[in-house]
Design an enzyme around this catalytic site. Sequence first.
Site: not given
Ligand code: EPZ
Length: 426
Positions: A22-23, A120, A125, A308, A400
Site C-alpha cells: 500500500k505504501n 492522527c 504527524r 509499522d 485500509r
Molecule cells: C510513512 O508515514 C508511512 N505511511 C507510515 O505507515 C509509516 O509508519 C511511516 O512512514 C514511518 O515509517 C505511508 O508511507 C503512506 P514520516 P509518514 O514522515 O511519511 C515526523 C502505516 O501503518 N514528521 O516518515 O507520514 C512525523 O511526525 C503507516 O502504513 C515531521 O515532523 O511518516 C514522525 O514522527 C502509518 N514533519 C516522523 O517524522 C514532517 O513534515 C516520521 O514520519 C514529516 C514527518
Amino acid sequence: MDKFVVRGGNPLLGTIKVSGAKNSALPCMAAAILTEDEVILENIPQVQDIETERKLLTSMGAEVELGYGRAQHRTHIKCAILSDPVAKYEIVKTMRASSLVLGPLIARTGIARVAMPGGCAIGGRPIDLHINGLEAMGATITQDHGYLEARADRLKGAHIVFDKITVTGTEDLLMAATLAEGESVFENCAREPEVTDLAALLVAMGAKIEGAGTSTIRIQGVSKLHGARHRINPDRIEAGTFLIAGAITGGDLNVDCCEPKHLAALISKLEQCGVKIDVGADHVRVRSGGELKAADITTEEYPGFPTDMQAQYMALATQSEGTSTVIENIFENRFMHVQELIRMGANITISGRAATVRGKTPLQSAAVMCSDLRASASLVLAALVADGETILDRVYHLDRGYEHFEEKLRGVGAQIRRMGDVFGKR
Ligand code: EPZ
C-alpha cells in the site's frame, strides 16, 4: 461497522500470499500526476486507501481504472487534464497520505490546493518538512482555511537536508524535483523500500535520479515525463504481520510472494526470540522453535526495526518468556494497542516511549476496539492465541491496509470471520 470474530488456539499451517505494498502504491499513483501519458501499475493491493487515492485523483480530473481481476490487481491512470488540482478535505481527512499529491501537483501544474491532514491516532504527524522543502524549491505556500495554497511558475532544483527522516516527505520532494529546473540534492533522506520503488517508477517515466534507497538522492530535473508500466513491491509490513502470526500460534507458515531482504530486521529479531526461519528467494517459512524468548526492540527508520511492526511484535512479546522492552522512536503515540492487550490479560507498563512487556501471560478473549491500522493487526494476532472468542470492533482500520485479511488467515487455519453490524449492513 464491521467486526471480526476470532476463536484462538489454531496453529497457522500452509502458505499465505503477500499482496502489493500500500505504501508503495500510494506515492506511485500520485506520480502519475507528473505526466499526461498513461501510467500502469501492477500488483496494486485491493485495500481502502487505494480506493481513496482513486477517488482523490478522479476528483482532480484524472482517468483512473482499477482492476482486481484474478490476473490483474492493476490500475491505469491518465492525468491528461487536471481540471481541478485540489485535494479536498472530505478525502484528505480519511487518508493523510493524500498530501503526497502536493509536490506532483505543483511540479505539473504550478498550482495546488491541498487540505492539511489533521492529526492522527498515532501522533501529530505534521508535514512541515514537505512544505519547507517545496518552498526551498521556489514554491509559495500559504495557509487558507485549513488548506495549503501552493504556487510556482517552475520549481528550481535545491540542496535540502531533511531535519528529520521522513518517508512521504522524501517521496513528495523527489516527485517535485523530477520536473524542477536544474539539479536537486536531498540529504538525510528516508531509505525505505517504498522510496526506492517510487524512484524506479519515476526513472521508467524518464526521470534522472541517483541514490534512491540511500541517505543522499540527486535528481536532474527534466522538462517532461512520459508514461510507464511498473510492478509494485510486495508489502513488507503485511509479510511481517504474517510471520508473527505463524510464530505466535506456534505454526508452520510459508509467507509467499514477499521480498525477504526487506524483512531483515524483523527476521533477525524473530530468530533472537527462538523462532525457526527459512529464507527463500521470494518466500520466508516460519516455524515454532519451542518456547518463545523475550527480546527488546527499538523502532528506527529503515533498515532498522520498522515502527509499522511495533504493535504486532508487542503481541508476540506477551507470549515470550521474560521481559521485553519496546521503544517507539518514530511516533509519539503509537501504543494505542497496549490498553486493549492488557484487557486481554497482557502484563504491559508504559513509561514515555518505552513499554515493558512481561511474559508469558495467557490471553483471554474479550471485546476489543481497533484504533489504527497496525494496532488492529496486533489485536488480531493476540486473538489468534487467546482462550475463547474475541470480538474486534471497527475493523475498517484493517481494511485500509490489509487485502482480504480474514480470508488469507482462514486459508491457513485461523478461525476468523467478519460480522456485519447488528442490522447486517456492511
Ligand atoms: C510513512 O508515514 C508511512 N505511511 C507510515 O505507515 C509509516 O509508519 C511511516 O512512514 C514511518 O515509517 C505511508 O508511507 C503512506 P514520516 P509518514 O514522515 O511519511 C515526523 C502505516 O501503518 N514528521 O516518515 O507520514 C512525523 O511526525 C503507516 O502504513 C515531521 O515532523 O511518516 C514522525 O514522527 C502509518 N514533519 C516522523 O517524522 C514532517 O513534515 C516520521 O514520519 C514529516 C514527518
